[in-house]
Each structure stands twice: as C-alpha cells, then as structure tokens.
Design a protein around this motif. Structure first.
Motif, short mmCIF file in Angstrom:
data_model
loop_
_atom_site.label_atom_id
_atom_site.label_comp_id
_atom_site.label_asym_id
_atom_site.label_seq_id
_atom_site.Cartn_x
_atom_site.Cartn_y
_atom_site.Cartn_z
N ILE A 110 -75.33 -112.67 -16.80
CA ILE A 110 -74.69 -112.23 -15.55
C ILE A 110 -73.21 -111.96 -15.78
O ILE A 110 -72.64 -111.00 -15.24
CB ILE A 110 -74.91 -113.26 -14.43
CG1 ILE A 110 -76.38 -113.29 -14.03
CG2 ILE A 110 -74.05 -112.93 -13.21
CD1 ILE A 110 -76.93 -111.98 -13.47
N ILE A 228 -82.16 -115.24 -8.85
CA ILE A 228 -81.23 -114.23 -8.34
C ILE A 228 -81.95 -113.22 -7.46
O ILE A 228 -81.59 -113.01 -6.30
CB ILE A 228 -80.52 -113.52 -9.51
CG1 ILE A 228 -79.75 -114.52 -10.35
CG2 ILE A 228 -79.58 -112.41 -8.98
CD1 ILE A 228 -79.23 -113.98 -11.66
N PHE A 292 -77.80 -114.02 -5.71
CA PHE A 292 -77.62 -112.59 -5.44
C PHE A 292 -76.47 -112.42 -4.45
O PHE A 292 -75.59 -111.56 -4.62
CB PHE A 292 -78.91 -111.98 -4.88
CG PHE A 292 -78.85 -110.49 -4.69
CD1 PHE A 292 -79.23 -109.63 -5.71
CD2 PHE A 292 -78.44 -109.92 -3.49
CE1 PHE A 292 -79.19 -108.25 -5.55
CE2 PHE A 292 -78.38 -108.56 -3.31
CZ PHE A 292 -78.76 -107.71 -4.35
N TYR A 309 -77.53 -107.33 -11.72
CA TYR A 309 -78.71 -108.12 -12.08
C TYR A 309 -79.60 -107.37 -13.07
O TYR A 309 -80.02 -107.94 -14.08
CB TYR A 309 -79.49 -108.45 -10.81
CG TYR A 309 -80.85 -109.06 -11.08
CD1 TYR A 309 -80.97 -110.34 -11.63
CD2 TYR A 309 -82.02 -108.36 -10.80
CE1 TYR A 309 -82.21 -110.90 -11.89
CE2 TYR A 309 -83.26 -108.90 -11.06
CZ TYR A 309 -83.36 -110.18 -11.60
OH TYR A 309 -84.59 -110.72 -11.87
N GLU A 313 -80.41 -108.26 -16.98
CA GLU A 313 -81.77 -108.48 -17.47
C GLU A 313 -82.09 -107.57 -18.64
O GLU A 313 -82.76 -107.98 -19.60
CB GLU A 313 -82.76 -108.25 -16.33
CG GLU A 313 -82.73 -109.32 -15.25
CD GLU A 313 -83.20 -110.67 -15.77
OE1 GLU A 313 -84.40 -110.79 -16.10
OE2 GLU A 313 -82.37 -111.59 -15.86
#
Length: 321
Positions: A110, A228, A292, A309, A313
């Motif tokens: 993140i 998240i 989030f 996000y 990922e």
C-alpha cells in the motif's frame, strides 16, 4: 514597430497583474510577516518572484478526474509498466519499506501503491513552480482562494523549517510536491525523516517519502492486517439503496442479507460500505472496508483509493523474492 511591441508588452503585464487581487497580496504579506516575526520586505521579495499562470486556473476549473470513467482512470494508474516500476522501486528500497511497514503496521504494497499513483515512483513530480501555483490560486481563484492562501503561508513556513528554496520547488498545478504529492500543510503535519536525524525531504529522498506515506496512513488510523476491498456481487436486484458513505457505517452482514456477496471470505461483523465505480457502459460494485476509507483520507476520490489498492495488489503479485 518597437513602440508597438513595447505597448503590447505593457498591456500583457497589466492584464496579468489584473488577474490577481493585489489588495489580498499586500494583506497576506503584512499578516504573514506579523505572525512569523519576519520583515515584510523579506516576504515581499519571495512573493514578487511568483508569476500568475492562467493555465493553472484553467486546469483547476476543469479537473480531468471529474469527467473520467473508472475504466479510463484505471488504465492510467493500474498498468504493468507502472507495477514494474514499483517492483524496481521496491527492490531498491526493500529494507526501508520493510522497516517502515513493521513500525507503522501499514502494508508494504500500500505504501508503494500510493507513491506509484501519486508520482509514478518519483518519475512525475509536477512541472509547475509551487510558488506560482499557490500564488495564482490564492489570489486569482476566488472560489478557493482562502484555502490556497493558507497553503501559501504553510509553504513559506515549510521552506524555512526544511531549508528549501521557495522559488525553486516544482510540483503539481495545485501546489502538491515530491514523491508523495503532499500539499504544504500535509508536508508540515505528516512528513517524516526516515533516519529521524534530519530534515524530511519529500522532493529528493525516497526513504523520507516512504516513511511519510506510512505515517500519514498511521495517523489516520490504518488498521494493521485488516481488509481493504473486495468485489461485491448482487445475487438479486436491490432497489432503494441510498448513496453509501465512504466511511463504513454498516456491517458486511447488513449487505449480505440483501444478497450482495463479497469476493473474499470476510467476517460478517466487519464494518463495510458499498463502492460503485462508473464505467462507460456498466458499473463495478466493490466492498470498501475501513482501510479503504483511510486511503481516501489521502485523496477523497473512491477511484483514487481503488487505483492505489489495485496497483498495490498488482505490484505484490509481481514480487519474486
């Protein structure tokens, strides 16, 4: 001909000056000098170097994000090229990222996702003089002039505190700076020096940027190890669903009771909200959890938080060490 050119030059100069409220400029200089114990001459010397930029007014009046679909937004920020740049950045600074993550509880990916979306890992920090941007918006954009005059004052304060030359720093058209794209007030409030021993340099030092992004999220109550986001699938039509707050006010089980299934197995008592992202021809539905919401404290756009996000990922999926 020379007289005509001289007249034209003077006309342009007067026109540009007229775009700025000179009384507000003078009042700002007096107020700043008085509050910070510096001479008006010193403040005026800095402010007089600023130039009004009509292009900045044009850009803030028509922000691109306001007209973008999620599809277009995602194609800018969530790409293999940007993720690969993130992997290189991670490899170069893996010790720093790991240490900061361990101390703050903020997931490594993140931290990278935010730096990646904000500045492409330092490749795109902005091309406008921050002084010009804050001057232009503070004195030539009445709609938000008060906010940008406040940021200009913070910028002058920051320049003194961190030993920066206020005439040289470049950033976005709104005055955001460095790897993290912090506005001056955020720079003062959340910037950290990674080695704890010197000034926080978010313009040139990526380790300070890593520490500062994590500190920002920590202060806004990032929850270590908490989810998240995940996809939300409607098993039946749901009507009369009110617009959902970015800050979760319901439990996941409140939504699953309506037939809205999460893409991951997550405890029903987890605070959740429903995120709707508009595409050209359809909509995407996601669950956003408390973390989030924390990302949206950096930028209030749900598209921004989702890009962070998803880029995070994607970077994580490419990690090979």
């Amino acid at each position: 001909m020379k007289q005509l050119l001289l007249f034209f030059s003077l006309f342009i100069s007067v026109t540009l000056t007229a775009q700025v409220n000179q009384q507000e400029v003078d009042a700002f200089i007096k107020d700043y000098a008085s509050k910070h114990g510096v001479s008006e001459t010193e403040v005026r010397e800095i402010i007089s170097a600023a130039q009004f930029q009509q292009e900045i007014i044009d850009k803030i009046s028509r922000p691109a994000e306001g007209t973008m679909t999620w599809e277009r937004y995602r194609k800018i920020f969530v790409t293999d090229e940007r993720a690969n740049a993130g992997i290189e950045f991670w490899k170069e600074h893996q010790t720093t990222v790991a240490k900061v993550s361990r101390e703050t509880g903020v997931a490594e990916e993140i931290i990278l996702g935010i730096i990646g979306v904000e500045s492409y890992f330092g490749r795109i920090k902005g091309s406008y003089q921050v002084l010009d941007a804050l001057y232009t918006l503070g004195f030539g954009y009445p709609k938000r002039g008060k906010f940008f005059r406040s940021e200009l004052a913070k910028y002058l304060e920051l320049s003194t505190k961190e030993n920066l030359n206020p005439k040289e720093i470049k950033g976005s058209y709104a005055g955001a700076m460095g790897y993290t794209q912090f506005m001056p007030s955020s720079y003062l409030a959340y910037a950290k020096s990674f080695d704890e021993g010197g000034n926080a340099d978010l313009v040139n030092d990526p380790t300070d940027a890593i520490a500062s992004v994590a500190n920002y999220l920590k202060v806004h109550r990032w929850k270590k190890g908490e989810p998240i986001a995940t996809t939300a699938t409607f098993s039946r039509e749901v009507t009369n669903l009110n617009k959902q707050s970015l800050r979760p006010k319901n439990k996941l089980s409140d939504y699953t009771a309506l037939g809205i299934k999460p893409g991951k197995s997550i405890a029903g008592n987890t605070p959740a909200t429903l995120i709707i992202l508009e595409n050209e021809n359809d909509k995407e539905h996601w669950y956003g959890f408390y973390n989030f919401y924390v990302i949206t404290r950096y930028n209030h756009s749900p598209m921004y938080a989702m890009a962070v996000y998803q880029l995070a990922e994607l970077i994580k999926s490419k990690r090979d060490w």
